[in-house]
Design a protein around this motif. Structure first.
Motif, short mmCIF file in Angstrom:
data_model
loop_
_atom_site.label_atom_id
_atom_site.label_comp_id
_atom_site.label_asym_id
_atom_site.label_seq_id
_atom_site.Cartn_x
_atom_site.Cartn_y
_atom_site.Cartn_z
N THR A 84 0.82 -1.21 0.00
CA THR A 84 0.00 0.00 0.00
C THR A 84 0.85 1.26 0.00
N SER B 101 -7.34 4.28 3.01
CA SER B 101 -8.36 3.26 3.29
C SER B 101 -7.78 1.85 3.16
N ILE C 104 -5.54 1.14 6.20
CA ILE C 104 -6.35 0.84 7.39
C ILE C 104 -6.95 -0.55 7.29
N PHE C 105 -7.42 -0.91 6.09
CA PHE C 105 -8.02 -2.23 5.90
C PHE C 105 -7.05 -3.35 6.23
N SER D 22 -12.73 -5.12 8.99
CA SER D 22 -11.69 -4.25 8.43
C SER D 22 -12.28 -3.27 7.44
N GLU E 76 -13.98 -0.48 9.40
CA GLU E 76 -13.07 0.53 9.94
C GLU E 76 -12.55 1.44 8.83
N ALA E 77 -12.20 0.86 7.66
CA ALA E 77 -11.75 1.68 6.54
C ALA E 77 -12.84 2.66 6.11
N HIS F 283 -13.10 5.61 8.54
CA HIS F 283 -12.09 6.64 8.34
C HIS F 283 -12.38 7.48 7.10
#
Length: 335
Positions: free
Chosen positions: A102, A128, A131-132, A178, A181-182, A185
């Motif tokens: 990433t 994103s 975070i994932f 996951s 959460e992404a 954000h």
């Protein structure tokens, strides 16, 4: 009903963000619709260090990808490794490849082309995905801790409890959490309407630094960060601490030292990876939240985002006899 609850949650969370948001009139701000790119200042602006950084991160990236691919290849090619523990390990290796891919390739290309610019859409995408995969790693480590708990504390029921369908369900739940959460954000960042600067002292789009670049006051930033941490960090950590509390209690009840060593050795590699991930992760969190030095923050993030995924295959291959023997057998076939 669950979808309505999720929509209600996001609605309340957005209202919370709007409540705390403030655009200072005495600071020169840019509207979000006018911001088309961010400038990643990277690890160092010294021209003499750029070739060294390029070679170092290219080598670490290739070692990480190759090492984790070998773990996946070993697990998929050996029928003796088709067990829940190695299934979760292969998913963790796949997640590590996505995690490091990433940020590091973008940084390497930036060093090579002398470009530190990332588009606003690219920044959101990178954030994103980061975070994932970061959340995936945390949740998979929790799932693996539960697997070791069942194997040590309930060995006779291990195959009954850890069925393939149940293991797949745990992985899919980790993926969905996951994604949640992404998405959370993304919702947070999309509410930002004012930025004080477009330069971030990092080599990738760090969510916490994007909050610092916004016109939120410090108290609002703290509210967002701590709320997110309480929602998504508490459960993975609890999912690791509780199984290991049970594991240690069970091991201490084994009378023979040999039995204790054999039981502990089955979870030694996982425990080492947990300490590595959460140790470097805590350092990265403290580095970005507490330290005011950009260089210390960058070093802590490198340890978490690059070094930890790179060491994961070495820990499992060096400490695990089954993985080691499978890799040696694959090597002998290629010669």
């Amino acid at each position: 009903m669950q979808s309505d609850d999720c929509l209600s949650f996001f609605s309340h969370f957005s209202n919370l963000l709007f409540f705390f948001k403030s655009c200072s009139s005495n600071v020169e701000l840019q509207n979000l619709t006018e911001v088309s790119e961010f400038h990643l200042l990277g690890l160092s602006e010294d021209p003499e260090l750029q070739p060294i950084l390029f070679g170092l991160f290219l080598c670490m990236y290739l070692v990480t990808v190759l090492g984790n691919l070998l773990i996946i290849l070993a697990v998929s090619s050996d029928s003796h490794l088709h067990t829940p523990m190695y299934f979760f390990l292969s998913i963790l290796s796949l997640s590590d490849i996505g995690f490091i891919s990433t940020t590091v390739p973008k940084m390497i290309v930036g060093i090579l082309t002398h470009s530190r610019v990332i588009s606003y859409g690219g920044c959101l995408t990178q954030m994103s995905i980061f975070i994932f995969f970061g959340c995936m790693d945390d949740l998979l480590l929790s799932v693996m801790a539960y697997d070791r708990y069942v194997a040590i504390c309930h060995p006779l029921h291990y195959l009954v409890i850890m069925k393939p369908r149940f293991c797949s369900s745990l992985v899919w739940l980790s993926i969905l959490a996951s994604l949640l959460e992404a998405l959370l954000h993304i919702v947070i960042v999309l509410q930002l309407t004012c930025f004080k600067n477009v330069e971030t002292f990092n080599f990738f789009c760090n969510p916490s630094q994007l909050l610092n670049l916004s016109s939120y006051d410090t108290f609002a930033n703290s509210i967002v960060v701590y709320l997110d941490a309480s929602l998504f960090d508490f459960f993975p950590i609890s999912g690791i601490l509780f199984p290991y509390y049970k594991i240690v209690s069970s091991i201490l009840r084994i009378p023979s030292p040999g039995g204790k060593y054999k039981a502990f050795s089955t979870c030694g590699s996982h425990l080492a990876v947990v300490c590595l991930y959460f140790g470097t992760g805590s350092g990265a969190y403290l580095g970005t939240s507490v330290s005011s030095s950009p260089s210390k923050s960058a070093v802590a993030l490198v340890m978490y985002m690059v070094v930890a995924p790179m060491l994961n295959p070495f820990i499992y291959s060096l400490r695990n006899r089954d993985i080691k023997s499978t890799l040696l057998r694959l090597h002998s076939r290629t010669i």
